[in-house]
Enzyme design. Structure first.
Site, PDB file in Angstrom:
ATOM      1  N   LEU A 134      -5.157  11.076  14.658  1.00  0.00           N
ATOM      2  CA  LEU A 134      -4.795  10.109  13.606  1.00  0.00           C
ATOM      3  C   LEU A 134      -3.524   9.347  13.977  1.00  0.00           C
ATOM      4  O   LEU A 134      -3.504   8.113  14.004  1.00  0.00           O
ATOM      5  CB  LEU A 134      -4.600  10.847  12.270  1.00  0.00           C
ATOM      6  CG  LEU A 134      -4.123   9.984  11.096  1.00  0.00           C
ATOM      7  CD1 LEU A 134      -5.202   8.986  10.686  1.00  0.00           C
ATOM      8  CD2 LEU A 134      -3.748  10.871   9.889  1.00  0.00           C
ATOM      9  N   GLY A 344      27.053  34.463  18.215  1.00  0.00           N
ATOM     10  CA  GLY A 344      26.645  33.877  19.492  1.00  0.00           C
ATOM     11  C   GLY A 344      25.270  34.346  19.933  1.00  0.00           C
ATOM     12  O   GLY A 344      24.486  33.574  20.491  1.00  0.00           O
ATOM     13  N   GLU A 367       2.663  16.209   9.613  1.00  0.00           N
ATOM     14  CA  GLU A 367       1.934  16.364   8.330  1.00  0.00           C
ATOM     15  C   GLU A 367       2.733  15.796   7.157  1.00  0.00           C
ATOM     16  O   GLU A 367       2.683  16.329   6.051  1.00  0.00           O
ATOM     17  CB  GLU A 367       1.610  17.837   8.056  1.00  0.00           C
ATOM     18  CG  GLU A 367       0.859  18.536   9.159  1.00  0.00           C
ATOM     19  CD  GLU A 367      -0.536  17.997   9.371  1.00  0.00           C
ATOM     20  OE1 GLU A 367      -0.956  17.139   8.581  1.00  0.00           O
ATOM     21  OE2 GLU A 367      -1.182  18.424  10.332  1.00  0.00           O
ATOM     22  N   THR A 369       6.628  13.710   6.812  1.00  0.00           N
ATOM     23  CA  THR A 369       8.037  14.109   6.905  1.00  0.00           C
ATOM     24  C   THR A 369       8.570  14.482   5.517  1.00  0.00           C
ATOM     25  O   THR A 369       7.946  14.177   4.491  1.00  0.00           O
ATOM     26  CB  THR A 369       8.882  12.930   7.428  1.00  0.00           C
ATOM     27  OG1 THR A 369       8.753  11.852   6.490  1.00  0.00           O
ATOM     28  CG2 THR A 369       8.405  12.453   8.803  1.00  0.00           C
TER      29      THR A 369
HETATM   30  P1  TGC Z   1      -2.729   4.278   0.800  1.00  0.00           P
HETATM   31  O1  TGC Z   1      -2.930   3.630   2.107  1.00  0.00           O
HETATM   32  O2  TGC Z   1      -2.408   3.402  -0.326  1.00  0.00           O
HETATM   33  O3  TGC Z   1      -3.944   5.172   0.330  1.00  0.00           O
HETATM   34  C1  TGC Z   1      -5.008   5.283   1.096  1.00  0.00           C
HETATM   35  C2  TGC Z   1      -6.045   6.069   0.350  1.00  0.00           C
HETATM   36  O4  TGC Z   1      -5.757   7.446   0.606  1.00  0.00           O
HETATM   37  C3  TGC Z   1      -5.645   8.131  -0.633  1.00  0.00           C
HETATM   38  N1  TGC Z   1      -4.668   9.191  -0.445  1.00  0.00           N
HETATM   39  C4  TGC Z   1      -5.008  10.477  -0.465  1.00  0.00           C
HETATM   40  N2  TGC Z   1      -6.194  11.090  -0.663  1.00  0.00           N
HETATM   41  C5  TGC Z   1      -6.197  12.428  -0.612  1.00  0.00           C
HETATM   42  N3  TGC Z   1      -5.090  13.150  -0.374  1.00  0.00           N
HETATM   43  C6  TGC Z   1      -3.892  12.583  -0.169  1.00  0.00           C
HETATM   44  N4  TGC Z   1      -2.827  13.330   0.087  1.00  0.00           N
HETATM   45  C7  TGC Z   1      -3.816  11.187  -0.201  1.00  0.00           C
HETATM   46  N5  TGC Z   1      -2.819  10.289  -0.018  1.00  0.00           N
HETATM   47  C8  TGC Z   1      -3.371   9.080  -0.173  1.00  0.00           C
HETATM   48  C9  TGC Z   1      -5.222   7.077  -1.611  1.00  0.00           C
HETATM   49  O5  TGC Z   1      -5.534   7.474  -2.923  1.00  0.00           O
HETATM   50  C10 TGC Z   1      -6.063   5.922  -1.154  1.00  0.00           C
HETATM   51  O6  TGC Z   1      -7.385   6.137  -1.584  1.00  0.00           O
HETATM   52  P2  TGC Z   1      -8.307   4.901  -2.004  1.00  0.00           P
HETATM   53  O7  TGC Z   1      -9.645   5.508  -2.316  1.00  0.00           O
HETATM   54  O8  TGC Z   1      -7.636   4.278  -3.187  1.00  0.00           O
HETATM   55  O9  TGC Z   1      -8.337   3.975  -0.828  1.00  0.00           O
HETATM   56  O10 TGC Z   1      -1.717   5.336   1.019  1.00  0.00           O
HETATM   57  P3  TGC Z   1      -0.818   5.883  -0.090  1.00  0.00           P
HETATM   58  O11 TGC Z   1       0.019   4.750  -0.612  1.00  0.00           O
HETATM   59  O12 TGC Z   1      -1.582   6.647  -1.098  1.00  0.00           O
HETATM   60  O13 TGC Z   1       0.022   6.853   0.793  1.00  0.00           O
HETATM   61  C11 TGC Z   1       1.125   6.404   1.483  1.00  0.00           C
HETATM   62  C12 TGC Z   1       1.701   7.627   2.161  1.00  0.00           C
HETATM   63  C13 TGC Z   1       3.013   7.239   2.815  1.00  0.00           C
HETATM   64  C14 TGC Z   1       1.948   8.696   1.126  1.00  0.00           C
HETATM   65  C15 TGC Z   1       0.683   8.105   3.197  1.00  0.00           C
HETATM   66  O14 TGC Z   1       0.470   7.091   4.125  1.00  0.00           O
HETATM   67  C16 TGC Z   1       1.111   9.376   3.907  1.00  0.00           C
HETATM   68  O15 TGC Z   1       0.868  10.491   3.433  1.00  0.00           O
HETATM   69  N6  TGC Z   1       1.736   9.218   5.091  1.00  0.00           N
HETATM   70  C17 TGC Z   1       2.056  10.363   5.947  1.00  0.00           C
HETATM   71  C18 TGC Z   1       0.923  10.570   6.890  1.00  0.00           C
HETATM   72  C19 TGC Z   1       1.115  11.827   7.701  1.00  0.00           C
HETATM   73  O16 TGC Z   1       1.241  12.905   7.182  1.00  0.00           O
HETATM   74  N7  TGC Z   1       1.100  11.646   9.026  1.00  0.00           N
HETATM   75  C20 TGC Z   1       1.263  12.740   9.949  1.00  0.00           C
HETATM   76  C21 TGC Z   1      -0.063  13.299  10.350  1.00  0.00           C
HETATM   77  S1  TGC Z   1       0.178  14.656  11.384  1.00  0.00           S
HETATM   78  C22 TGC Z   1      -0.801  14.248  12.663  1.00  0.00           C
HETATM   79  O17 TGC Z   1      -1.484  13.295  12.711  1.00  0.00           O
HETATM   80  C23 TGC Z   1      -0.819  15.180  13.751  1.00  0.00           C
HETATM   81  S2  TGC Z   1      -2.122  16.203  13.466  1.00  0.00           S
HETATM   82  C24 TGC Z   1      -1.444  17.686  13.814  1.00  0.00           C
HETATM   83  C25 TGC Z   1      -1.594  17.959  15.261  1.00  0.00           C
HETATM   84  O18 TGC Z   1      -2.491  17.419  15.924  1.00  0.00           O
HETATM   85  O19 TGC Z   1      -0.806  18.816  15.745  1.00  0.00           O
END
Ligand code: TGC
Length: 388
Positions: A134, A344, A367, A369
């Site tokens: 992702l 230490g 996941e 910050t």
């Molecule tokens: P937005 O773009 O407006 O919403 C998109 C759609 O997603 C829905 N949504 C969720 N659904 C379920 N669970 C959640 N926790 C959700 N968060 C959002 C939202 O309702 C919307 O649905 P729809 O049907 O209306 O289109 O995004 P948002 O404004 O809701 O969220 C913004 C924000 C900043 C909270 C979100 O982008 C976020 O959580 N960002 C952080 C992403 C993250 O955690 N990235 C790190 C991933 S770790 C990784 O990739 C490595 S994997 C681990 C590894 O390989 O070691």
């Protein structure tokens, strides 16, 4: 079964026999299989792949998924396993998270029956490893800005882009790749890592998670058949549903690392003498230990509460944000205070504390910050999104 820090609140009494059995199995695995080798693996930047069949044999891979050769265990049981594995090292809890909470969950939630039958039993047995692509090099906090594309070409899809920080990608058999289609809609694809144009390169120079693998991934005209698309994944909520699973595991896991640090500090406080008495006899030290213990127990009670909500299907993403934010932030604080109490020697591998502290820096960032989870909660409280 109880450790020093678990006796006061007797959280074990709130568990079922089945949950205690999962906990015992995971604690035995961590103690017998991970702890003896983890300092060397961390030092040598070595992921010990030969442990994977044993993890699978213990039933930990995709253990919360129903059917398809998975254990179908409850959320609390899964949390307890994350807790015990991360008490040994975050890298091994991360392995179970990437395989089970991310890659297998993506297939279980969004895949076709054929995709589930093809991959889930093999992944549960540890015969196939998955990764979850992702995050992109430009940053992980805003997946909506992803630039990886999926273009339709006849009966195939052609994927182009780059991903970063992808756990297990260089040893994975299948990658769950998230990409935007020609309408700009995020879709998920099951990409065999042997596909032409798929490259995974482990990221070197990490001071954290050294006993696990995170990679840069490039996708250069990677061609997959139409059947590789996850049919039920449409839009960003699909990968976010998988992130919810992984974030939930972290709620428990980070408290495992905290427990390990707290135990090290308590043990040392009883034996280390300064100014003619054990440091544990000093009021400042007892105050520090008490603060650490209070946060640990609060974190465990929160994890258990979230687990019971999850089992009832009543947990919300905002509640998971509370747990992820609190557990990792407090675990890091406990690790830092434990390090100070160890003096230490706390910076050496005589204690697990610096290893946990370094790992937790990574857990704090992936996941979502701390700041992302604060903003999720800020939106929950005010009704105003501060992301854009
Ligand atoms: P937005 O773009 O407006 O919403 C998109 C759609 O997603 C829905 N949504 C969720 N659904 C379920 N669970 C959640 N926790 C959700 N968060 C959002 C939202 O309702 C919307 O649905 P729809 O049907 O209306 O289109 O995004 P948002 O404004 O809701 O969220 C913004 C924000 C900043 C909270 C979100 O982008 C976020 O959580 N960002 C952080 C992403 C993250 O955690 N990235 C790190 C991933 S770790 C990784 O990739 C490595 S994997 C681990 C590894 O390989 O070691």
């Amino acid at each position: 079964m109880s450790l020093i820090v678990d006796t006061v609140f007797d959280l074990d009494a709130l568990l079922t026999d089945e949950e205690r059995a999962w906990q015992a199995r995971a604690r035995a695995f961590a103690t017998e299989r991970i702890l003896p080798i983890i300092d060397a693996d961390f030092e040598n930047k070595h992921f010990r792949r030969e442990l994977v069949p044993a993890l699978a044999e213990a039933g930990f891979l995709g253990m919360h998924i129903e059917g398809y050769g998975c254990a179908g265990a409850g959320a609390v049981a899964y949390g307890l396993v994350c807790h015990e594995l991360e008490a040994a090292d975050s890298g091994w809890r991360t392995f179970v998270s990437v395989q089970g909470s991310l890659a297998m969950s993506a297939i279980a939630k969004h895949g076709s029956e054929q995709q589930k039958h093809e991959w889930l039993p093999r992944m549960a047995r540890g015969e196939a490893i998955g990764c979850f692509a992702l995050t992109e090099p430009a940053g992980g906090s805003d997946p909506a800005a992803m630039s990886t594309t999926a273009r339709r070409d006849g009966d195939d899809w052609v994927l182009d882009g780059a991903k970063r920080w992808i756990g297990l990608a260089s040893i994975a058999d299948v990658a769950v790749v998230w990409a935007k289609d020609e309408d700009g809609v995020v879709r998920g694809f099951l990409v065999p890592t042997s596909a032409d144009g798929f490259t995974a390169t482990p990221i070197d120079g990490k001071f954290a998670m050294r006993a696990s693998i995170q990679c840069d991934v490039t996708l250069e005209s990677v061609r997959v058949p139409a059947s590789a698309m996850l049919p039920e994944a449409r839009g960003l909520s699909a990968p976010f549903q998988c992130l919810n699973e992984a974030r939930y595991g972290i709620v428990w896991g980070a408290m495992g690392a905290a427990r390990s640090c707290l135990e090290a500090a308590i043990g040392r406080s009883r034996t280390r003498e300064v100014f003619g008495a054990p440091i544990g006899a000093r009021q400042l030290v007892q105050g520090a230990l008490a603060d650490m213990f209070v946060e640990y127990e609060k974190g465990m009670l929160l994890a258990l509460h979230l687990g019971r909500l999850k089992e009832r299907g009543a947990i919300t993403p905002a509640q998971i944000s509370v747990g992820k934010l609190n557990s990792v932030r407090e675990a890091l604080e406990i690790a830092h205070r434990a390090r100070a109490l160890l003096g230490g020697d706390g910076i050496t591998d005589a204690f697990p504390v610096m290893r946990h502290a370094a790992n937790l820096e990574a857990v704090r960032t992936y996941e979502g910050t701390d700041e992302i989870h604060q903003l999720v909660l800020g939106r929950e409280l005010t009704g105003i999104a501060a992301f854009s």
